[in-house]
Scaffold this motif. Structure first.
Motif, PDB file in Angstrom:
ATOM      1  N   TYR A  61      93.051  68.846  55.716  1.00  0.00           N
ATOM      2  CA  TYR A  61      91.685  69.342  55.827  1.00  0.00           C
ATOM      3  C   TYR A  61      90.696  68.290  55.338  1.00  0.00           C
ATOM      4  CZ  TYR A  61      87.723  72.604  55.293  1.00  0.00           C
ATOM      5  OH  TYR A  61      86.499  73.233  55.380  1.00  0.00           O
ATOM      6  N   LEU A  86      79.528  68.081  61.195  1.00  0.00           N
ATOM      7  CA  LEU A  86      80.775  68.814  60.971  1.00  0.00           C
ATOM      8  C   LEU A  86      81.351  68.537  59.591  1.00  0.00           C
ATOM      9  CD1 LEU A  86      82.903  70.697  62.137  1.00  0.00           C
ATOM     10  CD2 LEU A  86      84.030  68.712  63.167  1.00  0.00           C
ATOM     11  N   ILE A 130      79.545  70.675  57.024  1.00  0.00           N
ATOM     12  CA  ILE A 130      79.898  72.085  57.160  1.00  0.00           C
ATOM     13  C   ILE A 130      81.295  72.347  56.607  1.00  0.00           C
ATOM     14  CG2 ILE A 130      80.451  73.866  58.868  1.00  0.00           C
ATOM     15  CD1 ILE A 130      78.106  72.750  60.523  1.00  0.00           C
ATOM     16  N   ALA A 131      82.247  71.446  56.899  1.00  0.00           N
ATOM     17  CA  ALA A 131      83.605  71.621  56.381  1.00  0.00           C
ATOM     18  C   ALA A 131      83.618  71.573  54.857  1.00  0.00           C
ATOM     19  CB  ALA A 131      84.522  70.544  56.956  1.00  0.00           C
ATOM     20  N   ALA A 177      82.208  74.820  53.579  1.00  0.00           N
ATOM     21  CA  ALA A 177      83.191  75.891  53.748  1.00  0.00           C
ATOM     22  C   ALA A 177      84.231  75.836  52.634  1.00  0.00           C
ATOM     23  CB  ALA A 177      83.866  75.769  55.111  1.00  0.00           C
ATOM     24  N   TYR A 206      87.224  78.168  51.273  1.00  0.00           N
ATOM     25  CA  TYR A 206      88.178  77.874  52.348  1.00  0.00           C
ATOM     26  C   TYR A 206      89.130  76.774  51.862  1.00  0.00           C
ATOM     27  CZ  TYR A 206      89.516  78.322  57.261  1.00  0.00           C
ATOM     28  OH  TYR A 206      90.185  78.602  58.419  1.00  0.00           O
ATOM     29  N   SER A 257      79.249  85.706  63.019  1.00  0.00           N
ATOM     30  CA  SER A 257      78.479  84.593  62.454  1.00  0.00           C
ATOM     31  C   SER A 257      77.005  84.673  62.809  1.00  0.00           C
ATOM     32  CB  SER A 257      79.044  83.265  62.942  1.00  0.00           C
ATOM     33  OG  SER A 257      78.896  83.142  64.354  1.00  0.00           O
ATOM     34  N   PHE A 275      76.626  78.418  62.149  1.00  0.00           N
ATOM     35  CA  PHE A 275      77.887  77.713  62.352  1.00  0.00           C
ATOM     36  C   PHE A 275      78.731  77.662  61.085  1.00  0.00           C
ATOM     37  CE2 PHE A 275      80.810  74.183  63.117  1.00  0.00           C
ATOM     38  CZ  PHE A 275      81.229  74.478  64.401  1.00  0.00           C
ATOM     39  N   PHE A 317      82.484  78.796  61.070  1.00  0.00           N
ATOM     40  CA  PHE A 317      83.551  77.902  60.616  1.00  0.00           C
ATOM     41  C   PHE A 317      84.459  78.611  59.616  1.00  0.00           C
ATOM     42  CE2 PHE A 317      85.608  74.603  58.216  1.00  0.00           C
ATOM     43  CZ  PHE A 317      85.797  73.552  59.107  1.00  0.00           C
ATOM     44  N   THR A 318      83.860  79.346  58.658  1.00  0.00           N
ATOM     45  CA  THR A 318      84.669  79.993  57.619  1.00  0.00           C
ATOM     46  C   THR A 318      85.469  81.175  58.156  1.00  0.00           C
ATOM     47  OG1 THR A 318      82.744  81.335  56.997  1.00  0.00           O
ATOM     48  CG2 THR A 318      83.134  79.317  55.742  1.00  0.00           C
ATOM     49  N   MET A 360      86.802  81.104  61.238  1.00  0.00           N
ATOM     50  CA  MET A 360      87.782  80.560  62.178  1.00  0.00           C
ATOM     51  C   MET A 360      89.126  80.370  61.478  1.00  0.00           C
ATOM     52  SD  MET A 360      86.804  79.896  65.359  1.00  0.00           S
ATOM     53  CE  MET A 360      87.602  78.408  65.931  1.00  0.00           C
ATOM     54  N   TRP A 390      91.792  78.164  61.358  1.00  0.00           N
ATOM     55  CA  TRP A 390      92.139  76.811  61.811  1.00  0.00           C
ATOM     56  C   TRP A 390      93.641  76.614  61.894  1.00  0.00           C
ATOM     57  CZ3 TRP A 390      88.559  74.356  64.214  1.00  0.00           C
ATOM     58  CH2 TRP A 390      87.220  74.594  63.898  1.00  0.00           C
TER      59      TRP A 390
END
Length: 436
Positions: free
Chosen positions: A208, A228, A231-232, A235, A240, A310, A314, A318-319, A321, A323
């Motif tokens: 990750y 991105l 955002i990651a 999260a 996350y 959501s 976004f 994202f949170t 989703m 993955w």
């Protein structure tokens, strides 16, 4: 001579052809089973996994990680005081004291304000904290070189730290200590820090941390546009982490295992195949298609739920989703495409190489076992005596005599047969040497 690589390529093409022509075709029941299993996984994902902070399964996986950390701490010598046996913060504190590392900077001030960092995201930005091969590599590197390595602003940044001395008397023992120290430190962080009063940020899911390289895209988060990587990171700060990653893996495992189990039962009782042909491996085309359908349904439900809940944000998308599910589905698609176009699975290629090496080693071992070492020793002793005599006596006459005696003792026929001597052979113009 055909090389090993050519053999592997030929075997890969033959294997792919066999996988596509093995006669395993899905019927209507297979499609219904796959869709049903995928839907079950999707329901679990929507209602029991959800997002960090409101996840039923997330609370359960958090507790399991806490139990694991306390069990590991006890194995390492943690002796809690009375009433502290179930205090995970005490266990974490014990691990933090016993598995200290030089790359544990937690704030921007600790790295000279080269980049922004805080206690909530430093486990993602510090590559050595990752519970995967990337984290292991950078942890050992940082411990040996007294450095810290970070992913910040899409760049790899390395800074010098205080000198860090690893235990051990040689390279191997130091390497072992470095790996042990990395694992122990990850375990001290996986459930948050000892000073957290609420659920602290643990460590990232495997790989990750590579989202830190994704400094691209413009995604709406409330009134802002963020890339991105940002955002990651946000999260991860919102929960996350590895613990929540275990929760996301549950619907994926349910989908995978139920499809494989029902496929095996149907193949044995309905198609009356022998038990050896009911093992759910990727060589069966119908099973691969069922897995694709099942995980595809799971991902479709997950994506639809994330998009609806959501509301265009976004970060929330994202949170929510899963993955882990999308990664598994992508792997299945790539594998099937490789089979369809004739590309051999790299892992299978490696296994084939090891198989060929094993066969060659067994063949060589059998040849070695058939050698009469006693006879070999006697023969080599004769050669050694001859070599010794040649090195001791160097005159031409003596050398000629030694060689003739050696030919006779070893049973080697002279190349001038039908002649009494080499001189006689040389005088005969029609004669020639004959080696046997």
């Amino acid at each position: 001579m055909v090389s090993v690589s050519e053999n592997i390529i030929a075997e890969g093409a033959a294997e792919n052809k066999r996988l596509l022509q093995n006669g395993d075709k899905c019927d209507q029941y297979d499609y219904l089973i796959a869709a049903g299993c995928g839907a079950i996984g999707g329901i679990i994902d929507i209602f029991l996994v959800g997002a960090p902070g409101d996840s039923v399964l997330g609370k359960w996986t958090d507790q399991q990680i806490d139990n694991t950390v306390m069990a590991f701490s006890k194995k390492m010598g943690w002796k809690p005081r009375a009433g502290q046996e179930n205090n995970v913060r005490s266990a974490i504190g014990f691990l933090e004291r016993n598995f200290k590392v030089n790359y544990d900077q937690a704030k921007g001030a600790d790295v000279g304000n080269l980049f922004k960092m805080n206690t909530k995201n430093h486990h993602m930005m510090s590559l050595a904290h990752s519970p995967d091969i990337v984290g292991l590599f950078f942890s050992v590197l940082n411990q040996f070189t007294s450095t810290s390595t970070f992913l910040a602003n899409g760049q790899l940044i390395t800074i010098q730290t205080e000198t860090h001395e690893l235990y051990g008397s040689n390279l191997v023992s130091k390497l072992f200590c470095g790996i042990t120290n990395w694992f122990g430190h990850v375990m001290s962080d996986i459930a948050g820090s000892s000073g957290s009063k609420i659920r602290g940020t643990g460590v990232v899911m495997p790989f990750y941390e590579l989202f830190g390289l994704c400094k691209f895209g413009r995604f709406r988060v409330e009134k802002d546009l963020q890339d991105l990587a940002t955002i990651a990171t946000r999260a991860f700060q919102n929960g996350y982490d590895f613990r929540f990653g275990l929760a996301t893996a549950i619907p994926v495992a349910v989908t995978e295992l139920t499809i494989r189990l029902i496929w095996s039962i149907k193949r044995y009782f309905y198609h009356h195949e022998p038990l050896s042909e009911c093992i759910p491996t990727d060589k069966h085309q119908d099973l691969r298609i069922m897995l694709l359908i099942g995980h595809g349904i799971l991902c479709a439900m997950d994506g639809a739920d994330a998009g609806i809940r959501s509301g265009g944000n976004f970060l929330l998308f994202f949170t929510r989703m899963n993955w882990f599910a999308w990664t598994r589905f992508t792997m299945l698609v790539v594998t099937e495409v490789c089979i369809r176009i004739g590309i051999k699975n790299p892992l299978q290629m490696d296994l084939n190489v090891y198989k060929q090496i094993t066969v060659a080693l067994h063949t060589y071992l059998e040849k070695l076992q058939r050698i009469d070492f006693e006879l070999f020793k006697q023969e080599t002793e004769k050669y050694n005596q001859t070599v010794y005599m040649i090195t001791k006596d160097s005159s031409p006459k003596q050398l000629n005599r030694i060689l003739l005696n050696s030919f006779e003792e070893l049973g080697i026929p002279l190349p001038w047969e039908n002649h009494d001597s080499f001189q006689e052979l040389m005088e005969d113009k029609n004669a020639h040497l004959v080696f046997k």
